[in-house]
Design an enzyme around this catalytic site. Structure first.
Site, PDB file in Angstrom:
ATOM      1  N   CYS A 174       0.820  -1.214   0.000  1.00 57.59           N
ATOM      2  CA  CYS A 174       0.000   0.000   0.000  1.00 57.59           C
ATOM      3  C   CYS A 174       0.854   1.264   0.000  1.00 57.59           C
ATOM      4  O   CYS A 174       0.333   2.369  -0.157  1.00 57.59           O
ATOM      5  CB  CYS A 174      -0.940  -0.014   1.198  1.00 57.59           C
ATOM      6  SG  CYS A 174      -1.813  -1.577   1.338  1.00 57.59           S
ATOM      7  N   HIS A 196      -9.293   3.617  -1.378  1.00 60.86           N
ATOM      8  CA  HIS A 196      -7.902   3.159  -1.300  1.00 60.86           C
ATOM      9  C   HIS A 196      -7.552   2.269  -2.486  1.00 60.86           C
ATOM     10  O   HIS A 196      -7.392   1.061  -2.338  1.00 60.86           O
ATOM     11  CB  HIS A 196      -7.706   2.425   0.042  1.00 60.86           C
ATOM     12  CG  HIS A 196      -6.325   1.921   0.281  1.00 60.86           C
ATOM     13  ND1 HIS A 196      -5.181   2.527  -0.215  1.00 60.86           N
ATOM     14  CD2 HIS A 196      -5.877   0.847   0.997  1.00 60.86           C
ATOM     15  CE1 HIS A 196      -4.112   1.848   0.177  1.00 60.86           C
ATOM     16  NE2 HIS A 196      -4.499   0.825   0.899  1.00 60.86           N
TER      17      HIS A 196
END
Ligand SMILES: [Zn+2]
Lengths: 131, 388
Positions: free
Chosen positions: B84, B334
């Site tokens: 991420c 996200h």
């Protein structure tokens, strides 16, 4: 990811599961006392390469846990299941808590290693049974 | 060292567009970034692109040149993968290159296509950020790993699920005016508490959504910005990166993020600022508990006190230090590989007065972007400041 005869194993890891099934699981310790799980040639903390294999303590203590309701496809049939981080003396590992209702799992619970099987895939899973 | 100007920012809407390829998403973000910057494509000397799960979601590796092509840029291109934190890492590498004087203009960003995988497929793809042998094969999911950290936090410092719910409520409220956000809907504490459990103690409203989207930045040297008279008042003045053991069980502390602390300390020192100078921050709230750990790692809250920051109003839009005015990962969305560069875009726009939420931080001069990979075995932190 299947039980077929031609499945390629993960050296070190699958050997460790075999050992755990025989009650002889080990961990690695460097001369400075850092600990780690195999397969490993080098101490991740200090770079030492003379790692000694020591017997994993028989019981460990749950440090934290979670009950997972939304699994990956590999654990679809297993959910809800409890996953815990457990301290076995100087080394810690992650496993699935078995042999107890997920609602009864708690931090501090004493457990022993028991290699379990995923209900979804039939693959071996590191299990933790209340001691 | 010279500072790096953020000459242009571009974001796609974040959300649910399963049919759109990541090359199309990145093309859209890059067009917006070039338009915003006034920099011609032919001046770009390199592309730094973040992506995490392209092999799994699109059967596509080697995405660097693909994305340069999609953006209409003829320059060497590299993909960065740090779960991420992929595009946070890409930003850091580009900043370093410009500061070293090797380049004057770079295109930086990231993209992720996720919703085409479905919930189970995306859960499986996200899980590979953990140790496959020792975590994933025991059934650890991405929410599961943060749930392990959340319980450890409650045990060590106190706090309860309701405290986390206030973080979700805050970030949803912040996203109301963000037209690029995945969720532009207010929620109440009771909604979060009544939501179905994902991985206890975390429920559906503690988790960021699965998102498609892309981000792009045009970064330039000070001298290039001056020569070309660019309107680029915000600069990246500090960069930092930290690392940690891959598996959560190998960490000394389950409820702290030393990698983010290391990254933050390096970025603050690099910029010559301290935590007290920070007016606003975009932090990596993939789960509500992650915002708590980020605030403490960045010294924006003392250890063990970040849990009450949203509940007590210290981090809300009109609080002392507003956190995630974009809506954060929780409400903005996200798309993993796009997130780090999107945070830089949000902080830039907030500081430049060009963000729908800029009114909440009218006098702000210093902002921070914190991007984390996995259970924070990777972290990047950037400090941004208004230069003129
Ligand atoms: Zn050592």
């Amino acid at each position: 990811m299947s039980d077929s005869e031609d499945t390629v194993t993960d050296a070190g890891f699958d050997d460790w599961l075999d050992a755990a099934e025989d009650g002889t699981a080990d961990y690695l310790e460097c001369p400075d006392g850092h600990t780690a799980l195999p397969p490993r040639r080098v101490c991740p903390d200090c770079g030492a390469t003379d790692l000694e294999e020591l017997a994993l303590p028989d019981t460990g203590e749950i440090r934290t846990f979670t009950v997972t309701h939304v699994p990956t496809p590999a654990f679809e049939e297993d959910a809800p299941y409890a996953t815990a981080v457990v301290d076995f003396g100087p080394v810690s590992l992650t496993g699935q808590v078995v042999g107890i209702d997920v609602d009864d799992v708690e931090t501090g619970l004493e457990v022993e290693l028991e290699i379990a099987t995923s209900e979804t895939t039939g693959e071996r899973v590191i299990g933790l049974r209340p001691a | 060292m010279s500072d790096v100007r953020v000459a242009g920012t571009g974001l796609t809407p974040f959300g649910n567009s399963p049919e759109r390829t990541s090359r199309d998403l990145f093309a859209e973000a890059s067009i917006a970034a070039f338009e915003d910057s006034g920099v011609p494509r032919e001046d770009v000397e390199g592309v730094f692109y973040g992506n995490f799960m392209g092999e799994l979601s699109e059967h596509q590796g080697h995405q660097g040149p693909l994305m340069a092509e999609a953006a209409g840029v003829q320059a060497p291109a590299t993909r960065y993968e740090s779960a991420c934190a992929s595009s946070g890492t890409a930003v850091r590498e580009a900043v370093t290159r410009i500061r070293n004087g090797e380049n004057d203009v770079l295109l930086v960003g990231g993209a992720e296509r996720m919703t085409n995988l479905g919930t189970a497929g995306a859960t499986e793809a996200l899980a590979i950020a953990a140790d496959d042998l020792w975590e994933v094969r025991a059934g650890v999911t991405f929410p599961g790993a943060y749930a392990l950290m959340a319980r450890a936090y409650f045990d060590e410092f106190g706090g309860e699920h309701e405290d986390l719910a206030h973080i979700a409520v805050k970030n949803h409220a912040n996203a109301l005016s963000n037209e690029k956000a995945q969720y532009q809907s207010a929620i109440e504490v009771s909604d979060a508490l009544e939501a179905p459990p994902v991985s206890e103690p975390l429920g559906l409203y503690d988790a960021c959504p699965i998102s498609d989207g892309a981000s792009a930045l045009v970064l330039t040297s000070e001298s290039y910005a001056a020569e070309h008279d660019l309107e680029a008042p915000v600069a990246i003045t500090g960069t930092g990166q930290g690392g940690d053991r891959m598996a959560l069980h190998d960490r000394e502390y389950l409820a702290r993020s030393p990698a983010a602390r290391e990254a933050g300390a390096e970025a603050y020192a690099d910029a010559g600022v301290s935590a007290g100078d920070v007016d606003l921050a975009e932090v990596h709230d993939c789960f509500t508990i992650a915002e708590v750990l980020a605030l403490e790692a960045l010294d924006l809250e003392p250890i063990g006190e970040g849990i009450t920051a949203a509940r007590d109003g210290r981090t809300t839009a009109d609080g002392e230090t507003p956190i995630n005015l974009s809506g954060g990962l929780k409400a903005k969305g996200h798309p993993v590989g796009a997130t780090g560069a999107s945070q830089i875009a949000e902080v830039t726009d907030l500081l430049a007065g060009e963000h729908p939420n800029s009114d909440h931080v009218a006098d702000a001069t210093t902002g921070v972007a914190h991007n984390a990979g996995g259970t924070v075995a990777s972290a990047t932190v950037h400090v941004l400041e208004v230069m003129e």
